[in-house]
Design a protein around this motif. Structure first.
Motif, PDB file in Angstrom:
ATOM      1  N   SER A 388       0.814  -1.184   0.060  1.00  0.00           N
ATOM      2  CA  SER A 388       0.212  -0.006   0.082  1.00  0.00           C
ATOM      3  C   SER A 388       0.883   1.322  -0.013  1.00  0.00           C
ATOM      4  O   SER A 388       0.298   2.416   0.026  1.00  0.00           O
ATOM      5  N   TYR A 389       2.294   1.245  -0.073  1.00  0.00           N
ATOM      6  CA  TYR A 389       3.220   2.404  -0.119  1.00  0.00           C
ATOM      7  C   TYR A 389       3.355   2.730   1.514  1.00  0.00           C
ATOM      8  O   TYR A 389       3.990   3.791   1.626  1.00  0.00           O
ATOM      9  N   ARG A 390       2.828   2.150   2.351  1.00  0.00           N
ATOM     10  CA  ARG A 390       2.928   2.478   3.872  1.00  0.00           C
ATOM     11  C   ARG A 390       4.478   2.317   4.118  1.00  0.00           C
ATOM     12  O   ARG A 390       4.973   1.286   3.676  1.00  0.00           O
ATOM     13  N   ALA A 391       5.029   3.196   4.765  1.00  0.00           N
ATOM     14  CA  ALA A 391       6.564   3.215   5.042  1.00  0.00           C
ATOM     15  C   ALA A 391       6.729   2.516   6.212  1.00  0.00           C
ATOM     16  O   ALA A 391       6.070   2.488   7.059  1.00  0.00           O
ATOM     17  N   VAL A 392       7.810   1.627   5.989  1.00  0.00           N
ATOM     18  CA  VAL A 392       8.302   0.593   7.052  1.00  0.00           C
ATOM     19  C   VAL A 392       9.956   1.062   7.114  1.00  0.00           C
ATOM     20  O   VAL A 392      10.801   1.011   6.423  1.00  0.00           O
ATOM     21  N   VAL A 393      10.291   1.276   8.389  1.00  0.00           N
ATOM     22  CA  VAL A 393      11.824   1.451   8.804  1.00  0.00           C
ATOM     23  C   VAL A 393      12.066   0.062   9.162  1.00  0.00           C
ATOM     24  O   VAL A 393      11.856  -0.539  10.395  1.00  0.00           O
ATOM     25  N   THR A 394      13.285  -0.485   8.569  1.00  0.00           N
ATOM     26  CA  THR A 394      13.745  -1.796   8.789  1.00  0.00           C
ATOM     27  C   THR A 394      15.177  -1.982   8.278  1.00  0.00           C
ATOM     28  O   THR A 394      15.593  -1.176   7.727  1.00  0.00           O
ATOM     29  N   GLU A 395      15.616  -3.341   8.410  1.00  0.00           N
ATOM     30  CA  GLU A 395      17.132  -3.568   8.003  1.00  0.00           C
ATOM     31  C   GLU A 395      16.361  -4.252   6.501  1.00  0.00           C
ATOM     32  O   GLU A 395      15.278  -4.309   5.930  1.00  0.00           O
ATOM     33  N   GLY A 396      17.494  -4.627   5.652  1.00  0.00           N
ATOM     34  CA  GLY A 396      17.603  -5.234   4.574  1.00  0.00           C
ATOM     35  C   GLY A 396      18.016  -4.431   3.493  1.00  0.00           C
ATOM     36  O   GLY A 396      18.232  -3.150   3.508  1.00  0.00           O
ATOM     37  N   ALA A 397      18.721  -5.195   2.367  1.00  0.00           N
ATOM     38  CA  ALA A 397      19.456  -4.366   1.371  1.00  0.00           C
ATOM     39  C   ALA A 397      18.294  -3.764   0.452  1.00  0.00           C
ATOM     40  O   ALA A 397      17.472  -4.002   0.103  1.00  0.00           O
ATOM     41  N   VAL A 398      18.918  -2.489  -0.295  1.00  0.00           N
ATOM     42  CA  VAL A 398      17.905  -1.625  -0.954  1.00  0.00           C
ATOM     43  C   VAL A 398      17.630  -2.472  -2.218  1.00  0.00           C
ATOM     44  O   VAL A 398      18.732  -3.102  -2.874  1.00  0.00           O
ATOM     45  N   GLY A 399      16.565  -2.417  -3.029  1.00  0.00           N
ATOM     46  CA  GLY A 399      16.399  -3.147  -3.908  1.00  0.00           C
ATOM     47  C   GLY A 399      15.515  -4.558  -3.703  1.00  0.00           C
ATOM     48  O   GLY A 399      15.213  -5.013  -4.786  1.00  0.00           O
ATOM     49  N   GLU A 400      15.538  -4.995  -2.356  1.00  0.00           N
ATOM     50  CA  GLU A 400      15.096  -6.376  -2.164  1.00  0.00           C
ATOM     51  C   GLU A 400      13.832  -6.383  -1.423  1.00  0.00           C
ATOM     52  O   GLU A 400      13.598  -5.488  -0.839  1.00  0.00           O
ATOM     53  N   PHE A 401      12.862  -7.370  -1.838  1.00  0.00           N
ATOM     54  CA  PHE A 401      11.638  -7.536  -1.088  1.00  0.00           C
ATOM     55  C   PHE A 401      11.945  -8.496   0.095  1.00  0.00           C
ATOM     56  O   PHE A 401      12.832  -9.700  -0.200  1.00  0.00           O
ATOM     57  N   VAL A 402      11.638  -8.082   1.170  1.00  0.00           N
ATOM     58  CA  VAL A 402      11.941  -9.050   2.565  1.00  0.00           C
ATOM     59  C   VAL A 402      10.618  -9.159   3.302  1.00  0.00           C
ATOM     60  O   VAL A 402       9.787  -8.456   3.230  1.00  0.00           O
ATOM     61  N   GLU A 403      10.732 -10.174   4.168  1.00  0.00           N
ATOM     62  CA  GLU A 403       9.857 -10.310   5.107  1.00  0.00           C
ATOM     63  C   GLU A 403       9.946  -9.810   6.207  1.00  0.00           C
ATOM     64  O   GLU A 403      11.240  -9.902   6.969  1.00  0.00           O
ATOM     65  N   VAL A 404       9.187  -9.031   7.111  1.00  0.00           N
ATOM     66  CA  VAL A 404       9.508  -8.190   8.082  1.00  0.00           C
ATOM     67  C   VAL A 404       8.253  -8.317   9.270  1.00  0.00           C
ATOM     68  O   VAL A 404       7.025  -8.807   8.926  1.00  0.00           O
ATOM     69  N   LYS A 405       8.577  -8.451  10.447  1.00  0.00           N
ATOM     70  CA  LYS A 405       7.392  -8.378  11.429  1.00  0.00           C
ATOM     71  C   LYS A 405       7.510  -6.915  12.283  1.00  0.00           C
ATOM     72  O   LYS A 405       8.502  -6.258  12.422  1.00  0.00           O
ATOM     73  N   ILE A 406       6.204  -6.259  11.912  1.00  0.00           N
ATOM     74  CA  ILE A 406       6.044  -4.936  12.789  1.00  0.00           C
ATOM     75  C   ILE A 406       5.977  -4.967  14.161  1.00  0.00           C
ATOM     76  O   ILE A 406       5.278  -5.711  14.768  1.00  0.00           O
ATOM     77  N   LYS A 407       7.238  -4.326  14.677  1.00  0.00           N
ATOM     78  CA  LYS A 407       7.277  -4.248  16.262  1.00  0.00           C
ATOM     79  C   LYS A 407       6.644  -2.942  16.821  1.00  0.00           C
ATOM     80  O   LYS A 407       6.368  -3.078  17.858  1.00  0.00           O
ATOM     81  N   ASP A 408       6.693  -1.980  16.054  1.00  0.00           N
ATOM     82  CA  ASP A 408       6.277  -0.586  16.827  1.00  0.00           C
ATOM     83  C   ASP A 408       5.696   0.166  15.660  1.00  0.00           C
ATOM     84  O   ASP A 408       5.861   0.002  14.320  1.00  0.00           O
ATOM     85  N   CYS A 409       5.168   1.357  15.748  1.00  0.00           N
ATOM     86  CA  CYS A 409       4.820   2.457  14.610  1.00  0.00           C
ATOM     87  C   CYS A 409       4.874   3.780  15.356  1.00  0.00           C
ATOM     88  O   CYS A 409       4.739   4.206  16.423  1.00  0.00           O
TER      89      CYS A 409
END
Length: 424
Positions: A388-409
């Motif tokens: 949905s284009y919602r912003a997520v601050v996380t780890e991961g290499a730029v240009g990659e699709f990754v699985e994350v768990k949302i810890k806070d907001c």
């Protein structure tokens, strides 16, 4: 000869700067502003504050001994900015940027005549800076609107839609080059094709979605009156997994009388219909809208209608602007509202927007999501985007699709952790 570009304003200006770098790179050395002998200021003219800021910046650069080429919207809006520049280049003369640089060095000349250039045809010349996974593609120039407060239309003119085939080719080249987010931009993406007799945005989105590869498309701002007329087609095009479920639809006021005074050509009901249709069609849609507070005819009652509209429709992003008169516009002839009233209304709406944003984001805490990492951030954390284009601050290499768990907001972004790194 070292040349630099400093860009202000919207994504259209960023795309224009990329095109200018492409032309410049064949003739000059591209450098930082600090090291440059000639600086191109790609300007924004949306509000008076920005104009004054840019003029001060131009004067500072000239005091440092640099030549300044003015580009962007102020070339057609601000006589003062033009008088400061050593040369100037309007948005529809980007192919003359090399001549404008030489003009700044050898004798002042303004490249500001109105022309039609299909910027999509210049896309192969773009000088891309691979700082992230994002590329910007312009699909049209100008608009069909007659907003009483807007000076940008003086600079960009009437709508001219660029070649669909050229836009699709540009998107294909970007994907092959490794870009994973394509931002489609214009003054009004919803108007694309209407100068040629029909709304063509849904068709364009379908064609881009057919490009092979894993990538996402962010559609830029579209006005409610265009979105509502092609609503079924638009939603069908957005159903592709490659299109972010992101809708930037500026309402500007929650009072239809104010919208008439603004000459917006849409109603509050048009905005509500589009928002509700998108939310009924997709599990998660990021809604962004714009509100102008303190328009000259905005009463206290009219402001509270805007407040209640935001409260009821709960957009995730509200871009709040305090009205600022622009010379030459019909609204500039109206009696202005005191600044302290605008400031207070802006504060109230900002508080509401932050509250809604936080509530909207809290529902994702604890969920696992697949996101696209698009930009480098700080302290080892990067910026990623949900579908949905919602912003997520996380780890991961730029240009990659990754699985994350949302810890806070926070009210404007989520905080994620790579799913593989979750404690057992």
């Amino acid at each position: 000869m070292r040349v630099a570009i400093e860009t202000y304003g919207c994504t259209t200006n960023q795309a224009d700067s990329d095109i200018m770098r492409g032309f410049l790179s064949g003739e000059f050395e591209l450098s930082s502003v600090e090291d440059a002998e000639v600086v191109i200021i790609n300007s924004c003219g949306v509000i008076d504050f920005t104009e004054r800021k840019i003029i001060r910046r131009m004067l500072d650069l000239k005091r440092e001994g640099k030549k300044v080429v003015l580009a962007g919207c102020l070339t057609r809006i601000s006589k003062e900015a033009l008088s400061v520049a050593d040369s100037a280049l309007s948005p529809d003369n980007l192919d003359m940027v090399v001549d404008a640089v030489y003009s700044a060095l050898n004798g002042r000349k303004l490249f500001t005549e109105r022309r039609f250039i299909d910027k999509a045809e210049f896309s192969h010349l773009k000088c891309r800076l691979r700082e992230n996974a994002i590329t910007i593609v312009s699909i049209s120039e100008g608009c069909l609107g007659k907003c009483s407060f807007c000076a940008t239309k003086f600079a960009r003119g009437r709508l001219r839609s660029f070649s669909m085939d050229a836009i699709v080719r540009e998107a294909e080249r970007a994907v092959r080059a490794g870009y994973r987010e394509i931002q489609l931009t214009s003054q009004d993406t919803g108007a694309y094709g209407m100068d040629k007799g029909r709304a063509m945005l849904p068709e364009l989105l379908r064609k881009i979605s057919e490009i092979e590869g894993e990538f996402r498309v962010r559609v830029g701002m579209m006005n409610p009156q265009h979105a509502v007329r092609m609503l079924d087609e638009l939603i069908n095009a957005y159903s592709s997994e490659k299109i972010y479920k992101f809708l930037h639809i500026p309402v500007q006021s929650g009072d239809n009388r104010i919208l008439e005074d603004m000459k917006r050509d849409h109603t509050v009901e048009d905005y509500v219909e589009v928002v509700e249709a998108f939310r009924n069609s997709f599990d998660d849609v990021l809604i962004s809208t714009d509100i102008i507070v303190g328009f000259p005819t905005e009463t206290e009652e009219a402001f509270w209608k805007s407040y209640e509209l935001i409260k009821e429709t709960r957009p995730d992003i509200v871009n709040i602007t305090r009205y600022s008169a622009r010379k030459g516009t019909p609204a500039a002839r109206l009696r202005d509202i005191p600044g302290w009233i605008k400031k207070e209304r802006s504060r109230k709406l900002t508080d509401l927007m932050r509250k809604i944003g936080l509530e909207n984001n809290k529902r994702f805490v604890g969920k696992k999501l697949r996101v696209l990492v698009t930009k480098e951030g700080k302290n080892g954390r990067n910026l990623a985007r949900m579908n949905s284009y919602r912003a997520v601050v996380t780890e991961g290499a730029v240009g990659e699709f990754v699985e994350v768990k949302i810890k806070d907001c926070r009210f404007n972004y989520l905080i994620g952790q790579l799913a593989a790194e979750q404690p057992q």
